[in-house]
Design a protein around this motif. Structure first.
Motif, PDB file in Angstrom:
ATOM      1  N   LEU A  51    -102.713 -22.765 -29.868  1.00 17.21           N
ATOM      2  CA  LEU A  51    -101.621 -22.549 -28.921  1.00 17.21           C
ATOM      3  C   LEU A  51    -100.852 -21.277 -29.244  1.00 17.21           C
ATOM      4  CD1 LEU A  51     -99.995 -23.602 -26.533  1.00 17.21           C
ATOM      5  CD2 LEU A  51     -98.626 -24.949 -28.147  1.00 17.21           C
ATOM      6  N   SER A  52    -100.654 -20.992 -30.529  1.00 17.84           N
ATOM      7  CA  SER A  52     -99.985 -19.758 -30.918  1.00 17.84           C
ATOM      8  C   SER A  52    -100.822 -18.543 -30.539  1.00 17.84           C
ATOM      9  CB  SER A  52     -99.711 -19.769 -32.425  1.00 17.84           C
ATOM     10  OG  SER A  52     -99.154 -18.543 -32.852  1.00 17.84           O
ATOM     11  N   ALA A  53    -102.144 -18.628 -30.710  1.00 17.93           N
ATOM     12  CA  ALA A  53    -103.006 -17.513 -30.326  1.00 17.93           C
ATOM     13  C   ALA A  53    -103.020 -17.311 -28.819  1.00 17.93           C
ATOM     14  CB  ALA A  53    -104.427 -17.771 -30.830  1.00 17.93           C
ATOM     15  N   ALA A  54    -102.899 -18.390 -28.056  1.00 20.41           N
ATOM     16  CA  ALA A  54    -102.865 -18.262 -26.603  1.00 20.41           C
ATOM     17  C   ALA A  54    -101.583 -17.594 -26.125  1.00 20.41           C
ATOM     18  CB  ALA A  54    -103.005 -19.634 -25.952  1.00 20.41           C
ATOM     19  N   LEU A  55    -100.491 -17.798 -26.844  1.00 17.51           N
ATOM     20  CA  LEU A  55     -99.214 -17.196 -26.470  1.00 17.51           C
ATOM     21  C   LEU A  55     -98.996 -15.826 -27.084  1.00 17.51           C
ATOM     22  CD1 LEU A  55     -96.944 -20.363 -26.777  1.00 17.51           C
ATOM     23  CD2 LEU A  55     -97.892 -19.350 -24.697  1.00 17.51           C
ATOM     24  N   ASN A  56     -99.978 -15.349 -27.855  1.00 19.21           N
ATOM     25  CA  ASN A  56     -99.885 -14.036 -28.476  1.00 19.21           C
ATOM     26  C   ASN A  56    -100.796 -13.072 -27.726  1.00 19.21           C
ATOM     27  OD1 ASN A  56     -99.880 -11.765 -30.111  1.00 19.21           O
ATOM     28  ND2 ASN A  56     -99.850 -12.946 -32.008  1.00 19.21           N
ATOM     29  N   PRO A  57    -100.271 -12.092 -27.028  1.00 19.43           N
ATOM     30  CA  PRO A  57    -101.125 -11.194 -26.226  1.00 19.43           C
ATOM     31  C   PRO A  57    -101.856 -10.147 -27.055  1.00 19.43           C
ATOM     32  CG  PRO A  57     -98.841 -10.504 -26.054  1.00 19.43           C
ATOM     33  CD  PRO A  57     -98.845 -11.756 -26.907  1.00 19.43           C
ATOM     34  N   LEU A  62    -106.263 -12.596 -35.905  1.00 18.14           N
ATOM     35  CA  LEU A  62    -105.527 -12.163 -37.081  1.00 18.14           C
ATOM     36  C   LEU A  62    -104.045 -11.973 -36.780  1.00 18.14           C
ATOM     37  CD1 LEU A  62    -108.063  -9.584 -38.579  1.00 18.14           C
ATOM     38  CD2 LEU A  62    -107.655 -11.944 -39.286  1.00 18.14           C
ATOM     39  N   THR A  63    -103.717 -11.549 -35.562  1.00 10.19           N
ATOM     40  CA  THR A  63    -102.306 -11.366 -35.202  1.00 10.19           C
ATOM     41  C   THR A  63    -101.600 -12.679 -34.958  1.00 10.19           C
ATOM     42  OG1 THR A  63    -102.925 -11.115 -32.880  1.00 10.19           O
ATOM     43  CG2 THR A  63    -102.782  -9.107 -34.202  1.00 10.19           C
ATOM     44  N   ALA A  64    -102.324 -13.792 -34.962  1.00 14.07           N
ATOM     45  CA  ALA A  64    -101.710 -15.095 -34.731  1.00 14.07           C
ATOM     46  C   ALA A  64    -101.429 -15.844 -36.025  1.00 14.07           C
ATOM     47  CB  ALA A  64    -102.619 -15.950 -33.837  1.00 14.07           C
ATOM     48  N   ASN A  65    -101.550 -15.136 -37.166  1.00 18.31           N
ATOM     49  CA  ASN A  65    -101.279 -15.807 -38.433  1.00 18.31           C
ATOM     50  C   ASN A  65     -99.843 -16.303 -38.506  1.00 18.31           C
ATOM     51  OD1 ASN A  65    -103.882 -15.490 -39.347  1.00 18.31           O
ATOM     52  ND2 ASN A  65    -103.471 -13.527 -40.335  1.00 18.31           N
ATOM     53  N   GLY A  66     -98.907 -15.528 -37.992  1.00 17.20           N
ATOM     54  CA  GLY A  66     -97.530 -15.994 -37.911  1.00 17.20           C
ATOM     55  C   GLY A  66     -97.357 -16.835 -36.668  1.00 17.20           C
ATOM     56  N   LEU A  67     -97.212 -18.127 -36.847  1.00 18.93           N
ATOM     57  CA  LEU A  67     -97.192 -19.034 -35.712  1.00 18.93           C
ATOM     58  C   LEU A  67     -95.980 -18.764 -34.839  1.00 18.93           C
ATOM     59  CD1 LEU A  67     -98.287 -22.391 -37.413  1.00 18.93           C
ATOM     60  CD2 LEU A  67     -99.677 -20.774 -36.122  1.00 18.93           C
ATOM     61  N   PHE A  68     -96.254 -18.548 -33.547  1.00 21.79           N
ATOM     62  CA  PHE A  68     -95.235 -18.437 -32.501  1.00 21.79           C
ATOM     63  C   PHE A  68     -94.223 -17.310 -32.777  1.00 21.79           C
ATOM     64  CE2 PHE A  68     -96.579 -22.924 -32.634  1.00 21.79           C
ATOM     65  CZ  PHE A  68     -97.089 -23.044 -31.355  1.00 21.79           C
ATOM     66  N   GLN A  69     -94.673 -16.259 -33.470  1.00 21.84           N
ATOM     67  CA  GLN A  69     -93.794 -15.104 -33.632  1.00 21.84           C
ATOM     68  C   GLN A  69     -93.676 -14.304 -32.340  1.00 21.84           C
ATOM     69  OE1 GLN A  69     -95.031 -12.750 -36.950  1.00 21.84           O
ATOM     70  NE2 GLN A  69     -94.317 -14.226 -38.483  1.00 21.84           N
ATOM     71  N   THR A  70     -94.730 -14.380 -31.519  1.00 16.33           N
ATOM     72  CA  THR A  70     -94.728 -13.709 -30.214  1.00 16.33           C
ATOM     73  C   THR A  70     -94.967 -14.754 -29.150  1.00 16.33           C
ATOM     74  OG1 THR A  70     -95.643 -11.709 -31.223  1.00 16.33           O
ATOM     75  CG2 THR A  70     -95.742 -11.876 -28.826  1.00 16.33           C
TER      76      THR A  70
END
Length: 303
Positions: A51-57, A62-70
């Motif tokens: 879910l975090s990767a889906a909300l990270n454009p 690799l950019t989704a390592n920080g959960l829900f930062q974006t």
């Protein structure tokens, strides 16, 4: 005159139970809570990560390592705006194929299970053993033969041959009837035969007994078989990719692979967004059938 006064005694309150020490509580029940919390975290982390990767454009995992930062829904918008990858068509195809396969598996499997359970005929035992033996070989081993068979059928009956959704549904039905029939057969045997005998005394035949009585009593196993068949159809990749060639006819499992199969155009964010939306179908079906799954076998059948 002397009056007698009755002595009213109040009930004594029970003595409070002695408090357990932390060590005693942990040995008895505390460790179970810790195991449950650990398993919950272990199960929920992949879901949160997707879910975090889906909300990270960003487009990479690799950019989704920080959960829900974006937080952005651009991936979901892009999912429905790509003409080369018709996600809406894949969603509808999966829904139609999954529901048709589940309904056909439940209906045909219930008919076969009722016949094996209630009727005695020549070859009954051999048929049951054959169903059990066939399940030892997975359907994946026959995908080459299935491809050649569907290609040959397309020359005679193009409507059910290669690159047709009806042909894929028939392949799914042929592979799922064996194990589901054997599973339903064991459940049908738990229904008392006296119910059938009482209905026959009233003049009911096998068809009326099956459709009006037995199907209601075996609703839990029908819900389980339908749910498992739907999930297996949604998750299938090999057979769907072999039979369905046209991108507009493909299912979600095959279509979503296109977002990550290209070497220079992989977009994991869009893939994760599609995976999140694809999970809605099995979850909705599970919630709709939950009361049948946990329901009793003969609840309400006897007055």
């Amino acid at each position: 005159m002397a009056t007698d006064t009755a002595t009213v005694t109040r009930p004594r309150r029970p003595a409070p139970a002695p408090r357990r020490s932390f060590g005693t509580w942990f040995r008895q029940t505390g460790w179970r809570h810790l195991v449950g919390i650990a398993m919950l975290i272990f199960s929920a982390f992949p879901l949160l990560y997707v879910l975090s990767a889906a909300l990270n454009p960003g487009g990479t995992l690799l950019t989704a390592n920080g959960l829900f930062q974006t937080f952005s829904i651009d991936s979901f918008i892009r999912l429905f705006s790509l003409p080369q990858q018709p996600f809406a068509a894949w969603f509808v195809n999966s829904l139609v194929i999954g529901l048709a396969t589940a309904a056909g598996t439940v209906f045909l499997g219930a008919l076969a299970a009722y016949s094996f359970s209630r009727m005695r005929f020549t070859g009954r035992r051999f048929g049951l053993l054959s169903l059990l033996l066939v399940q030892m070989f997975p359907q994946l081993l026959a995908f080459v033969a299935i491809f050649l068979l569907m290609t040959t059928i397309a020359d005679v009956f193009p409507a059910i041959g290669l690159n047709t959704q009806i042909g894929l549904i028939m392949v799914y039905l042929g592979g799922a009837l064996g194990v589901n029939t054997y599973l339903m057969y064991g459940f049908f045997n738990t229904v008392p035969a006296s119910i059938d005998e009482a209905a026959k005394i009233d003049g009911a035949g096998h068809a009326r007994i099956f459709f009006t009585i037995i199907l209601r009593l075996v609703a839990p196993i029908l819900a389980v078989v339908g749910l498992l068949s739907f999930i297996a159809t949604m998750n299938d990749f090999v057979l769907a990719s072999v039979i369905l060639v046209d991108p507009a006819k493909q299912t979600l499992a095959v279509g979503l692979y296109q977002f990550v199969s290209q070497e220079t155009a992989t977009n994991w964010s869009v893939f994760a967004a599609g995976a999140v939306l694809a999970a809605i179908l099995p979850m909705a079906l599970f919630l709709a059938l939950q009361r049948y799954i946990v329901g009793g076998l003969t609840a309400g059948s006897v007055k």
